[in-house]
Design a protein around this motif. Structure first.
Motif, short mmCIF file in Angstrom:
data_model
loop_
_atom_site.label_atom_id
_atom_site.label_comp_id
_atom_site.label_asym_id
_atom_site.label_seq_id
_atom_site.Cartn_x
_atom_site.Cartn_y
_atom_site.Cartn_z
N VAL A 14 12.73 6.89 -0.51
CA VAL A 14 12.07 6.75 -1.81
C VAL A 14 11.71 8.12 -2.37
O VAL A 14 11.99 8.44 -3.53
CB VAL A 14 10.81 5.86 -1.69
N MET A 15 11.12 8.94 -1.51
CA MET A 15 10.69 10.25 -1.98
C MET A 15 11.89 11.12 -2.35
O MET A 15 11.85 11.91 -3.29
CB MET A 15 9.83 10.94 -0.92
N LEU A 16 12.97 10.99 -1.58
CA LEU A 16 14.17 11.77 -1.89
C LEU A 16 14.72 11.36 -3.25
O LEU A 16 15.11 12.22 -4.05
CB LEU A 16 15.22 11.55 -0.79
N LEU A 59 0.81 -1.21 0.00
CA LEU A 59 0.00 0.00 0.00
C LEU A 59 0.85 1.27 0.00
O LEU A 59 0.55 2.22 -0.71
CB LEU A 59 -0.96 -0.01 1.20
N LEU A 60 1.91 1.27 0.79
CA LEU A 60 2.75 2.46 0.82
C LEU A 60 3.41 2.70 -0.53
O LEU A 60 3.63 3.83 -0.93
CB LEU A 60 3.82 2.33 1.90
N LYS A 61 3.73 1.59 -1.21
CA LYS A 61 4.40 1.71 -2.51
C LYS A 61 3.52 2.46 -3.50
O LYS A 61 4.01 3.12 -4.40
CB LYS A 61 4.71 0.34 -3.09
N GLY A 108 2.46 6.29 -7.53
CA GLY A 108 1.57 7.33 -8.07
C GLY A 108 2.36 8.54 -8.53
O GLY A 108 2.08 9.12 -9.57
N PHE A 109 3.37 8.93 -7.73
CA PHE A 109 4.21 10.05 -8.16
C PHE A 109 4.88 9.73 -9.48
O PHE A 109 4.89 10.53 -10.41
CB PHE A 109 5.31 10.30 -7.11
N LEU A 147 14.02 0.65 -6.67
CA LEU A 147 14.57 -0.51 -5.97
C LEU A 147 14.25 -0.44 -4.49
O LEU A 147 13.91 -1.44 -3.85
CB LEU A 147 16.08 -0.59 -6.19
N GLN A 148 14.32 0.77 -3.94
CA GLN A 148 14.07 0.93 -2.51
C GLN A 148 12.63 0.55 -2.17
O GLN A 148 12.35 0.03 -1.10
CB GLN A 148 14.37 2.38 -2.10
N MET A 149 11.72 0.83 -3.12
CA MET A 149 10.33 0.43 -2.87
C MET A 149 10.24 -1.09 -2.75
O MET A 149 9.58 -1.62 -1.86
CB MET A 149 9.43 0.91 -4.01
N LEU A 150 10.93 -1.80 -3.65
CA LEU A 150 10.92 -3.26 -3.57
C LEU A 150 11.60 -3.71 -2.28
O LEU A 150 11.10 -4.59 -1.56
CB LEU A 150 11.63 -3.87 -4.77
#
Lengths: 499, 541
Positions: free
Chosen positions: B316-318, B253-255, B260-261, B333-336
């Motif tokens: 991730v956002m950075l 869910l956070l991913k 979305g961005f 990759l960080q999302m995974l």
């Protein structure tokens, strides 16, 4: 007097329920204990039969595409649509009231008779632009409803609610009458669709008296849809009335009042551009007030029926936003919303009957844990509540979507933002019902009482709830079929709006 | 079969929901059967997704598009696609669902059938949102996803579950409802919900309006990420949710926020997103450091992991805000990574909680003696979460920091340095927690958690954790497997967005005539060759 087939076609859908109502009134005279059971069944059967016959006639008319009229009674597409809408609501109400009145121990024929008369009045109300007929229809459905609210005389608060509704309703009706009289006096015609061009040619378009007349008529409509500040009767009347009647009032009264308003204000008064614009800004202000007051007050209710009453006020606000946008597509959205709203609210009130909550026992606490005990009803409740809150993929989302889209399209972005914020607030109190149903265990005392009582048996109410849930889901998945095949045709061919 | 061949994506999206509804209709008494049915189904969907999506060549685009309906003059397309941007996220989702079901097999005691059904409905929501290529369609899944998650937290959660479920629902809803208005506004200009058309329409609007629309998009996504200061729902939801809910919440869910961005907000509003890159980067850095600091003082292991999520998602956002290929690839990759590592941490916390019925750090101590196998797994996952080289966490964070440092924006270096402290703090809170829970003398207290640990991991639990460990190492050693497909779309995306060229560093800046012009951070036109970045995986080598 010889009537042509077309005139019969216009009249019969109204006559049949009236005849049914009269028959039921006669049947209700029977006081013999031995036959009471059979008479009851016969009364409910007659009522359902009358509604079904009228429904069948209307659907035949809809299929054939003819729009018959009898004098000032125009059974055009919009009127047929309204008729079908009201009759479905009435049928659901009749089924639910069989269970509810048995639970209350108050099965009377008069209620059915009154209900049928109210149905006829509502169908009439949306089928004419003649002022006298409008007023007669208004009274024909209002007076039975006053009586229906107070029908369970054994409960003192029932008559209190009925009285409150009657007094405020009478004032609103007289305002409506006064407004019509002013318009009639200035234009010399009772047909409101004729009055506007006449007033315009006389140069009276912005005459203060015309404005006052229009405003008073608007007040009559807004009272019926329970818009703020004419909403105070709503929670008391809903709380007092039997659940099915409250459901019927919340959907049918609001629905026909909005449809009649649509026929009179944007359409009939279109030639008086300035008056329409002024009324639209009044509606805009009141829509904002309705959304704010309705939603915020609903937050603090502990009684489910009062919560639903305030929620119905707030839904009047969303529907009024459709009038603020004022485009044909927005009116289409309003009609679509009304169809889904009918299913959602009839279902929500039907749930109370299906769960066997009678009298005063309609607080959130009384619902605790019931969702797990009656899974089908629980799922239906989740569908209704999420749809009322406007969460996709339920039908309620599409109603809001259509109205908000037109609002944004006509430049009312601020109103749209207010609308979505209002539905955010509303999500909280709709979730509260789900919290009670699923997330809270029943209190020990309620468990003990429940084990003492016989199991709730409400097959008809349960069936209506499932039907309503199916309609709501259908609104979410075959929304185009509903909107293009049904509501849009009512607007295009009935009002000649979208060409 | 022919339908299946032409509509694999539709099947993947909707089959879980159909199975879920079927299970929901099964009687209560068949809970165990329902659970088994749900697990087998989810496993089958995972196998199918591997076979269809990877078998397709990995890099290609699978898509389905058909007009769905036209309401109030706006056409909505039924559009699903799997391409480089979402391929691995889709597989992560289908992978985590059966894994979590297996990992929490005995955690749910009552209404197990309904729980499995909710899980499958949630899978449909997540997969639909990941694959949808029409913004209205995306919105439907985005919202519908809340419903099963709400019930998962609210029904099977901890003591404060009702509060947490309501907060989660309303918080997320608030962002997405305002976003809906922005969507409608833009759809009205574009005449539809196709992201391409909407992006074109957006580029014609005045810059101020674009910024407002971008903010509406960004807030909706940032709540899901969650970006500081919109993260306050997360600790409540994570701590109260049952283990399975936490895993999916963190894992997928956070991913969706970050996705979305990448998928919508940045390509649709390139100018505005560049304009707001700095504020987003500032918030990300705050999230990284603040999340880590708050995690450090937590007494509850689960809450610690929850705050570490805030910190990791800040990375991730950075990476996204750096607008460099390597930073964005790092974010992918960080999302995974986060999905795997944090998901695994939640699973592990759930396993120890099921045994000890407490999650307080102070209640443990010397667990290593009692549960050596568990400790070994926990240690590997901890190292991955810290970002030790050779584990997945290192690669992602390194690329993100590298990208930020190289970014064409003037603030890049400073923020990269600040964010690096987050890596250090991450090691501090994780290792400190690890020391207090697992090492030291055995906690002899009768009431302590350690005392109640009677059994080490069983075969089922090992079977759940093994694939995770394999992935952790695989992603750390050979990340190319997981980022190769997104290389091309990310490069194209940043090129379309006209991102500022990354800086180049040479040993003798005085000799290099192009170097000073990079200082301004403006798009550099003179020497495009100098600014070509090495491909992400090559940098790592």
């Amino acid at each position: 007097m010889n009537l042509s087939p077309s005139q019969w076609a216009a009249l019969l859908p109204l006559i049949i329920p009236s005849v049914g109502a009269c028959l039921i009134a006669i049947m209700a005279l029977d006081k013999d204990q031995a036959t009471a059971k059979w008479i009851r069944g016969a009364m409910y059967g007659t009522a359902l039969l009358a509604v079904a016959a009228s429904f069948w006639l209307l659907t035949e008319l809809w299929k054939s595409g003819s729009q018959p009229s009898f004098g000032q009674l125009h059974l055009d597409r919009l009127a047929q649509f309204t008729g079908i809408f009201v009759l479905v609501a009435a049928a659901l109400t009749i089924m639910q009231s069989w269970d509810h009145f048995h639970q209350e121990g108050w099965v009377k024929g008069e209620t059915l008779c009154l209900l049928l008369f109210a149905t006829v009045g509502m169908m009439l109300f949306a089928s004419t632009s003649n002022f006298v007929l409008l007023f007669l229809a208004l009274e024909l459905f209002s007076i039975p409803l006053y009586a229906l609210v107070g029908t369970v005389r054994a409960r003192s608060e029932s008559s209190e609610g009925g009285m409150k509704y009657f007094l405020t309703g009478a004032v609103a009706s007289s305002c409506f009458l006064m407004g019509g009289v002013l318009i009639y006096g200035l234009s010399g015609t009772l047909d409101l669709s004729m009055a506007a061009p006449i007033l315009k040619t006389q140069g009276l378009a912005l005459d203060p008296l015309v404005l006052v007349g229009a405003a008073l008529m608007l007040l009559g409509f807004l009272f019926k849809v329970s818009a703020v500040p004419f909403h105070q009767w709503t929670p008391d009347a809903y709380e007092a009335s039997p659940h099915p009647i409250a459901g019927f009032m919340s959907v049918a009264t609001k629905g026909v009042a909005f449809i009649a308003l649509m026929r009179i204000f944007p359409v009939s008064f279109a030639p008086l551009g300035a008056v329409g614009a002024k009324m639209q800004s009044v509606v805009a202000v009141l829509a904002v007030a309705t959304l704010v007051v309705g939603n915020l007050t609903a937050l603090v209710q502990t009684n489910v029926k009062r919560m639903l009453a305030y929620s119905s006020i707030s839904h009047a606000g969303y529907l009024m936003l459709g009038f603020v946008a004022g485009t044909p597509a927005a009116f289409n959205g309003v009609l679509f919303y009304l169809v889904i709203y009918m299913a959602m609210n009839m279902g929500a009130f039907g749930l109370l009957t299906a769960f066997g909550l009678v009298g005063e026992k309609t607080t959130f606490d009384d619902l605790r844990g019931l969702g797990w005990k009656r899974p089908a009803m629980g799922v239906a409740a989740a569908i209704f509540m999420l749809s009322l809150a406007g969460i996709p993929p339920m039908g309620g989302f599409y109603g809001k979507y259509m109205i908000f889209r037109e609002l944004v399209g006509t430049g009312h972005v601020g109103m749209a933002i207010l609308g979505v914020l209002a539905s955010l607030v509303s999500a909280y109190y709709y979730l509260r019902l789900l919290v009670a149903l699923f997330l809270q265990a029943p209190s020990a005392e309620a468990e003990r009482l429940a084990s003492d009582r016989p199991a709730v048996h409400a097959p008809f109410a349960g069936a209506t709830v499932l039907v309503c849930a199916a309609i709501v889901m259908a609104g979410g998945f075959i929304q185009t079929f509903l909107s293009d095949g049904f509501t849009r045709r009512a607007l295009v061919e009935g009002l000649g709006l979208i060409r | 079969m022919t339908w299946l061949n032409s509509h694999p994506l539709s099947f993947l999206v909707f089959a879980p929901a159909i199975l879920g509804l079927l299970i929901l209709a099964l009687p209560h008494a068949l809970g165990r059967l329902s659970r088994m049915l749900g697990f087998m189904g989810a496993l089958a969907f995972f196998a199918l997704s591997l076979a269809w999506l990877l078998g397709h060549g990995g890099g290609g685009v699978l898509s389905e598009r058909a007009p769905w309906f036209t309401l109030v003059g706006l056409p909505v397309d039924y559009a699903l696609a799997v391409d480089g941007l979402n391929l691995w996220l889709v597989i992560l989702t289908t992978f985590l669902v059966p894994l979590t079901m297996l990992g929490t097999w005995n955690s749910i005691k009552d209404r197990i059938g309904t729980f499995a059904a909710m899980f499958l409905l949630l899978e449909t929501g997540m997969l639909g949102a990941l694959m949808a290529q029409d913004l209205f369609f995306f919105y439907l899944f985005w919202e519908a996803m809340l419903i099963p998650m709400y019930f998962m937290i609210g029904v099977w959660g901890g003591d404060e579950r009702r509060y947490a479920a309501n907060k989660f629902f309303l918080y997320t809803l608030s962002g997405s409802l305002l976003w809906l208005v922005a969507l409608l506004y833009l759809a009205n200009k574009a005449g539809g919900f196709n992201p391409l058309l909407m992006g074109q329409a957006a580029s014609l609007l005045p810059f101020g309006v674009q910024c407002w629309l971008f903010i509406a998009f960004a807030v909706a996504f940032a709540i899901k990420v969650p970006l500081f200061p919109l993260h306050t729902w997360l600790p409540d939801a994570h701590v109260q949710a049952p283990t399975a809910g936490s895993v999916i919440l963190a894992g997928v869910l956070l991913k969706l926020g970050g996705y979305g961005f990448l998928r919508f907000a940045i390509p649709m509003f390139p100018q505005a997103s560049m304009h707001y890159a700095k504020p987003i980067a500032i918030l990300s850095v705050i999230a990284i450091v603040y999340g880590a600091l708050v995690a450090m003082v937590q007494r509850d292991i689960k809450k610690l992991v929850a705050y570490s999520s805030v910190s990791h998602m800040g990375f991730v956002m950075l990476g996204l805000a750096s607008f460099t290929v390597i930073g964005t690839q790092g974010a992918m990759l960080q999302m995974l990574n986060h999905g795997i590592s944090t998901g695994a941490l939640f699973l592990l916390v759930g396993m120890i909680y099921d045994r000890a019925h407490t999650r307080m750090i102070a209640d443990f101590g010397g667990v290593a003696v009692k549960m050596p196998v568990f400790t070994a797994f926990f240690f590997i996952v901890t190292l991955s979460s810290i970002g030790l080289p050779l584990t997945n966490g290192f690669v992602g964070e390194f690329w993100i920091l590298n990208g930020t440092f190289l970014s064409g924006f003037g603030w890049g270096r400073l923020y990269a340095c600040l964010a690096t402290s987050g890596v250090l703090l991450g090691a501090v809170y994780m290792l400190w927690m690890f020391k207090r829970v697992f090492w030291g003398p055995e906690n002899k207290d009768e009431d302590s958690g350690t005392h109640h640990l009677h059994s080490d991991l069983n075969l089922r639990e090992v079977a759940v954790l093994l694939p995770i460990v394999v992935l952790i190492i695989w992603m750390g050693v050979h990340p190319k497997t997981f980022v190769a497909v997104s290389e091309a779309p990310v490069t194209a995306l940043l090129k379309d967005a006209n991102a500022p060229a990354p800086r180049t560093f040479v040993l003798k800046p005085a000799v290099h005539e192009a170097a000073p012009s990079h200082e301004a951070g403006a798009p550099h036109e003179g020497a495009p060759e100098a600014s070509i970045e090495p491909a992400a995986h090559e940098v790592h080598r």
